[in-house]
Design a protein around this motif. Structure first.
Motif, short mmCIF file in Angstrom:
data_model
loop_
_atom_site.label_atom_id
_atom_site.label_comp_id
_atom_site.label_asym_id
_atom_site.label_seq_id
_atom_site.Cartn_x
_atom_site.Cartn_y
_atom_site.Cartn_z
N LEU A 17 0.82 -1.21 0.00
CA LEU A 17 0.00 0.00 0.00
C LEU A 17 0.85 1.26 0.00
N GLU A 18 0.32 2.31 -0.62
CA GLU A 18 0.99 3.61 -0.65
C GLU A 18 0.07 4.65 -0.01
N PRO A 19 0.42 5.17 1.18
CA PRO A 19 -0.42 6.18 1.82
C PRO A 19 -0.53 7.44 0.98
N THR A 20 -1.75 7.98 0.88
CA THR A 20 -1.97 9.21 0.13
C THR A 20 -2.58 10.31 0.99
N ARG A 21 -3.32 9.94 2.02
CA ARG A 21 -3.95 10.94 2.89
C ARG A 21 -4.19 10.31 4.25
N PHE A 22 -3.92 11.09 5.30
CA PHE A 22 -4.07 10.60 6.66
C PHE A 22 -4.63 11.74 7.50
N VAL A 23 -5.85 11.56 8.00
CA VAL A 23 -6.52 12.60 8.77
C VAL A 23 -6.84 12.04 10.15
N VAL A 24 -6.36 12.73 11.19
CA VAL A 24 -6.50 12.28 12.57
C VAL A 24 -7.48 13.19 13.31
#
Length: 119
Positions: free
Chosen positions: A84-91
């Motif tokens: 997998l390739e992370p593209t967006r991470f919202v916490v």
């Protein structure tokens, strides 16, 4: 609820590893369900093409996040990043500084609540 931490992580499924994706999901979901009681929700979803994945995770508190991150690092991180390739991470929520530091490599955006409620 003030101590909860949640996030949405969006990733591209690398085309050359599309066939490896289902086994990774199954193993990670099973391990999280069986060994991490502080994980309140752990949901994986894909788009209709099977090329984009979103993971919604919700934890009782920062200690539960750190437990998950430790298990992830020890057991799944290398294979996860291969597939997998992370593209967006919202916490969301109230992560501790230790959690913020631990997630820094993923480049998350931290959202601050300005209104709403949880039942």
């Amino acid at each position: 609820m003030a101590s909860e931490v949640s996030w949405v992580l969006e990733l591209n499924i690398k085309p050359e590893h599309k066939d490896d994706f289902p086994a990774l999901v199954e193993e990670m979901v099973r391990a999280t369900r069986e060994t991490e009681p502080g994980t309140l929700e752990y949901q994986w979803s894909t788009d209709s093409y099977g090329t984009v994945c979103q993971i919604y995770e919700r934890y009782v508190d920062s200690a539960a996040v750190l437990t998950h991150l430790g298990n992830f690092g020890e057991n799944f991180a290398a294979r996860f990043m291969e597939i997998l390739e992370p593209t967006r991470f919202v916490v969301y929520g109230s992560p501790s500084q230790e959690v913020i530091d631990a997630l820094a490599g993923f480049g998350p955006t931290y959202m601050k609540s300005v209104g709403g409620f949880t039942r």
